[in-house]
Design an enzyme around this catalytic site. Sequence first.
Site, mmCIF file in Angstrom:
data_model
loop_
_atom_site.group_PDB
_atom_site.id
_atom_site.type_symbol
_atom_site.label_atom_id
_atom_site.label_comp_id
_atom_site.label_asym_id
_atom_site.label_seq_id
_atom_site.Cartn_x
_atom_site.Cartn_y
_atom_site.Cartn_z
ATOM 1 N N ASN A 194 -97.755 -14.815 -0.651
ATOM 2 C CA ASN A 194 -99.198 -15.033 -0.548
ATOM 3 C C ASN A 194 -99.891 -14.357 -1.722
ATOM 4 O OD1 ASN A 194 -99.488 -16.533 1.871
ATOM 5 N ND2 ASN A 194 -99.361 -14.692 3.124
ATOM 6 N N HIS A 205 -100.808 -23.572 6.106
ATOM 7 C CA HIS A 205 -100.679 -23.958 4.683
ATOM 8 C C HIS A 205 -100.697 -25.477 4.490
ATOM 9 C CE1 HIS A 205 -99.838 -19.831 3.337
ATOM 10 N NE2 HIS A 205 -99.193 -19.711 4.478
ATOM 11 N N TYR A 216 -89.416 -21.156 8.742
ATOM 12 C CA TYR A 216 -89.806 -22.046 7.633
ATOM 13 C C TYR A 216 -88.869 -23.241 7.525
ATOM 14 C CZ TYR A 216 -93.626 -19.218 5.963
ATOM 15 O OH TYR A 216 -94.826 -18.581 5.879
#
Length: 485
Positions: free
Chosen positions: A129, A56, A339
Amino acid sequence: MTTNKNNLTTSWGAPVGDNQNSMTAGSRGPTLIQDVHLLEKLAHFNRERVPERVVHAKGAGAHGYFEVTNDVSKYTKAKFLSEVGKRTPLFVRFSTVAGENGSADSVRDPRGFAVKFYTEEGNYDLVGNNTPVFFIRDAIKFPDFIHTQKRHPVTHLKNPDAVWDFWSLSPESLHQVTILMSDRGIPATYRHMHGFGSHTFKWVNAEGEGVWIKYHFKTEQGIKNLTEEVGTKIAGENPDYHTQDLYEAIEKGDFPAWKLYVQIMPLEDADTYRFDPFDVTKVWSQKDYPLIEVGRMVLNRNPENYFAEVEQATFSPGTLVPGIEPSPDKMLQGRLFAYADAHRYRVGANHNSLPINRPKAEVHHYQRDGQMRFDSNGGGSVYYEPNSFGGPQESPENKTTAYPVSGSADSTAYDHNDHYTQAGDLYRLLSEEERTRLVSNIVGSMKPVTKDEIKLRQIQHFYKADPEYGTRVAQGLGLSVPQEV
Ligand code: NDP
């Protein structure tokens, strides 16, 4: 002496005498190390980049708000969802997945759809997503999967062998591969695509009762896609096509909006549903669990500074608020760690204090110090817990709800392996024209694969999803159609 407002200064605030000529010994040099303004300029320039996101990396962001349009308070106690008409500010980042920062927007790739709600109970990140499912269902496979999407260690080129080898050996990817290769694999813009939380989450109400949920953002702009040919052409002509489109739409007041829906599953259904509802390679049929409206998201303000806001924005599926909890989805469980960890590496341990990530709710904790501690670092307040000095304390009513577990600690596979029914359902839902483009996109992508073994293994998967699907891919590749499998 005070500095005139128009005076150029160093980063330590002193007026700069000359910003055109470096200081040299004599008019021809060499350059003097005592020109500290020059040294600071060059040194800061060398440090302008933070590490690129491994996935990303290329993205665009916008500010907006979320407004509740349906009462869901019987399902969740999350305050920002507590009453119809309530508005919560938010920041969204859309992205491609595999390409580097600077790669083309209009490529075949899933799109990240990450939303940060600045709620009164702290930030809530919905990090999804534009697809309802994912390629794998256990985080232990994620680094291997992403290696196949990135560059070959020798040639530094994308490698179709790796892509299709991994997918053919990981048949749980078939559903997502079918979505990726379908028309929706290249959205026309970030505005013309849906968003999904993809994972299952748990909503918990004020009585402590839970339900499993899945999130769906439906675009109000309508679904629009680019064909392979048009996407490729735009990638050459304007690699920043989606980034530009989002910025310009908002700039001219054409604010994109999405309706948020949830599917709701009673907790007990998870034990009896026809497959594991925590498996992120599967959707829950909307015939079983219809969409329930929650609210509307509108994007109405562009970032004022790309780096400060879009690049420094840090989203994590673990950034949760009371009333919203994780599910045992093994892919989600891995993301809960990965993350936030990526952001600690990329932007630092204090990333949540940066203006774009800082909660609008008050923050009281005992974390201290660390690089780039640019707020007051808690001042002289008590810095440990428990304490006798009136420091902030836990609130037991906000504990994560208990979830019964049983069994042995073991490396355990999901116990169902039907990777075919839902991929086939999707194929059968497509029109003839959509099927033709799907097969053509797959054939174009698989043609460069050097080993027939890989192609044949993957064709078997398509065939198991739907014999017509497998047959058409095999024919397109000039390979034999599988026998009944
Ligand atoms: P439903 O008929 O209830 O739902 C079909 C879903 O498919 C809708 O969300 C629809 O979204 C979406 N869809 C329609 N056309 C396309 C397309 N060309 N490409 C991708 N998605 C499309 O059936 P089920 O819930 O039983 O699901 C059937 C199949 O639909 C699944 O196997 C899955 O592949 C796909 N799907 C299912 C979703 C779900 O949450 N159940 C979500 C997205 C896809 P829209 O109205 O926006 O077109």
